[in-house]
Structure formats: C-alpha cells, structure tokens
Design a protein around this motif. Structure first.
Motif, PDB file in Angstrom:
ATOM      1  N   CYS A   1     -29.643  46.755  23.698  1.00 12.09           N
ATOM      2  CA  CYS A   1     -28.388  47.489  23.613  1.00 12.09           C
ATOM      3  C   CYS A   1     -27.764  47.267  22.240  1.00 12.09           C
ATOM      4  CB  CYS A   1     -27.421  47.007  24.700  1.00 12.09           C
ATOM      5  SG  CYS A   1     -28.020  47.258  26.381  1.00 12.09           S
TER       6      CYS A   1
ATOM      7  N   CYS B   1     -24.255  48.372  19.542  1.00 13.19           N
ATOM      8  CA  CYS B   1     -22.880  48.870  19.488  1.00 13.19           C
ATOM      9  C   CYS B   1     -22.636  49.541  18.143  1.00 13.19           C
ATOM     10  CB  CYS B   1     -21.879  47.729  19.670  1.00 13.19           C
ATOM     11  SG  CYS B   1     -21.964  46.899  21.260  1.00 13.19           S
TER      12      CYS B   1
ATOM     13  N   SER C   1     -12.684  49.804  20.137  1.00 12.01           N
ATOM     14  CA  SER C   1     -13.837  50.015  21.019  1.00 12.01           C
ATOM     15  C   SER C   1     -15.024  50.454  20.182  1.00 12.01           C
ATOM     16  CB  SER C   1     -13.527  51.065  22.095  1.00 12.01           C
ATOM     17  OG  SER C   1     -13.221  52.312  21.496  1.00 12.01           O
ATOM     18  N   CYS C   2     -16.204  50.256  20.732  1.00  9.37           N
ATOM     19  CA  CYS C   2     -17.442  50.627  20.041  1.00  9.37           C
ATOM     20  C   CYS C   2     -18.237  51.582  20.921  1.00  9.37           C
ATOM     21  CB  CYS C   2     -18.283  49.393  19.742  1.00  9.37           C
ATOM     22  SG  CYS C   2     -17.468  48.148  18.712  1.00  9.37           S
TER      23      CYS C   2
ATOM     24  N   PRO D   1     -21.464  52.611  22.579  1.00 10.10           N
ATOM     25  CA  PRO D   1     -22.724  51.914  22.864  1.00 10.10           C
ATOM     26  C   PRO D   1     -23.924  52.845  22.742  1.00 10.10           C
ATOM     27  CG  PRO D   1     -21.660  52.494  24.915  1.00 10.10           C
ATOM     28  CD  PRO D   1     -20.732  52.954  23.813  1.00 10.10           C
TER      29      PRO D   1
ATOM     30  N   CYS E   1     -18.391  44.607  17.822  1.00  8.26           N
ATOM     31  CA  CYS E   1     -18.560  44.410  19.263  1.00  8.26           C
ATOM     32  C   CYS E   1     -19.876  43.673  19.530  1.00  8.26           C
ATOM     33  CB  CYS E   1     -18.578  45.748  20.003  1.00  8.26           C
ATOM     34  SG  CYS E   1     -17.061  46.713  19.818  1.00  8.26           S
TER      35      CYS E   1
ATOM     36  N   PRO F   1     -23.022  43.414  21.867  1.00  6.26           N
ATOM     37  CA  PRO F   1     -23.704  44.201  22.909  1.00  6.26           C
ATOM     38  C   PRO F   1     -24.097  43.343  24.098  1.00  6.26           C
ATOM     39  CG  PRO F   1     -25.194  43.750  21.093  1.00  6.26           C
ATOM     40  CD  PRO F   1     -23.844  43.244  20.660  1.00  6.26           C
TER      41      PRO F   1
END
Length: 205
Positions: free
Chosen positions: A103, A105, A165-166, A168, A38, A40
């Motif tokens: 941010c 992931c 999905s990851c 966060p 993903c 970020p």
C-alpha cells in the motif's frame, strides 16, 4: 548557516551540531512547517480460497456414516454410472502463490499547521535568545537577531495542527492458486434411513 534538527523533528529541545557564534548572525530565517507524510497500512492478505474439501475412505460397502457419501471411480471414458450419477472433482492440494502489492500514500493535502519557534543560548533550552510565533505553512519569516550568547539550540511548539489526508493506492493481487493432481469420482444420491432418496445438491464451489 543552517540549523537543521533533521527529518521527523517533533519540536523538542534540539542542540546544534556546533554552536553558531554570537557575532555570526544578524538575522534568522524561519522556514515554514510542513505536513508530515502519511504512513501506509501493511500490505493486506489475499482473500481466502473458498473450496470444498473431501476425505476418502476406501473399501467401504453399505450405508456410509453421517456426513459421508458412497462414491466409486468413473467409467473409463470419464462418465458416471446410472446409480452413481453425481460427479465430484477434487484436487490433491491447492498451492496459494498469491500476494498483495504494498500500500502507498500520495502526498498529504488539506491540513493546516503553524508553530512557535524559540532560539536558545544553551543546550538545555533555558536561555532564550529569540522567538518567532505563529509561523504558518506558507510563510517564511526573517527576523533580526542580536545576542551576546552563541546560538546553541532551538525548540518549537505547534500552535495549530489540523491533519491533512493522503490519497491511497489500490493494492492489487498478483500470482495464482495452483491445483494439484485431479481426482474425479461418481457418488450415489444420499438416502434416508428408510432408503428413500433425499434431495441433495452437490457442492460445486
């Protein structure tokens, strides 16, 4: 021998660095597709500083203009006068040294993908030598390969692409807001045009 199209390969026709001779391979192992990482979001900005800003005009006597208050300096002990009971505190400036951490992931999870992989005897991916269809994520497939042509290029097509999905990370705020020199004044209550005292709440933000 390894035929690697490199990280981020999108399946388009990819020639090998050097062709694999036709008499070299007896079989080919197809590695399973993997979920991509993903991306970020950019690091956010800290929430804005909520403050009341003031502008002082010196030497004025009389009823102040609309939006202004009549203020004087405090007593020597820092207290306010009876006629100017409202204490206001202001700093010359605010220096915002805050920033947010980047941010991040976690690894992708929950997705599902499969692909068809094709091998070719030419760099334009028009002379097909072999193909393996529907290779899933948990599957490493081995197949016999026999061709009079060398292995020159490969291509792939996704047959299933369900994104995962990851998890966060939580961005945190570091640094502080520094205050400049403090100024304290005492202000009179606001009055109406008829000189009657109005109810007024001094902002304390």
């Amino acid at each position: 021998m390894s035929f690697d199209a490199g990280a981020g390969w999108d399946g388009t026709c990819s020639p090998a660095g050097a062709p694999i001779p036709s008499d070299a391979p007896a079989s080919v192992t197809y590695e399973p597709p993997t979920l991509g990482a993903c991306t970020p979001s950019p690091a956010p900005e800290p929430l804005p500083v909520i403050a009341t800003f003031g502008k002082a005009c010196g030497g004025y006597i009389g009823q102040p203009p609309e939006g202004y208050d009549l203020c004087i300096q405090t007593r020597s002990d820092g207290s306010c006068w009876d006629d100017y009971p409202e204490k206001r505190e202001f700093t010359e400036e605010l220096i915002d040294n805050r920033s947010c951490s980047a941010c991040e992931c976690g690894p992708p999870a929950g997705g599902e993908c499969s692909a068809d992989v094709f091998l070719y005897g030419d760099a334009a991916c028009s002379e097909e030598i072999a193909a393996s269809e529907g290779i899933g994520q948990a599957e490493t497939r081995c197949a016999d390969v026999s061709s009079p042509s060398p292995l020159v290029a490969m291509r792939a097509e996704l047959t299933k692409a369900e994104p995962g999905s990851c998890t966060p990370s939580v961005s945190t705020v570091t640094g502080t807001v520094e205050k400049g020199k403090m100024h304290i004044v005492c202000c009179a209550p606001r009055r109406s045009p008829t000189n009657q005292t109005l109810t007024y709440t001094c902002p304390r933000t």
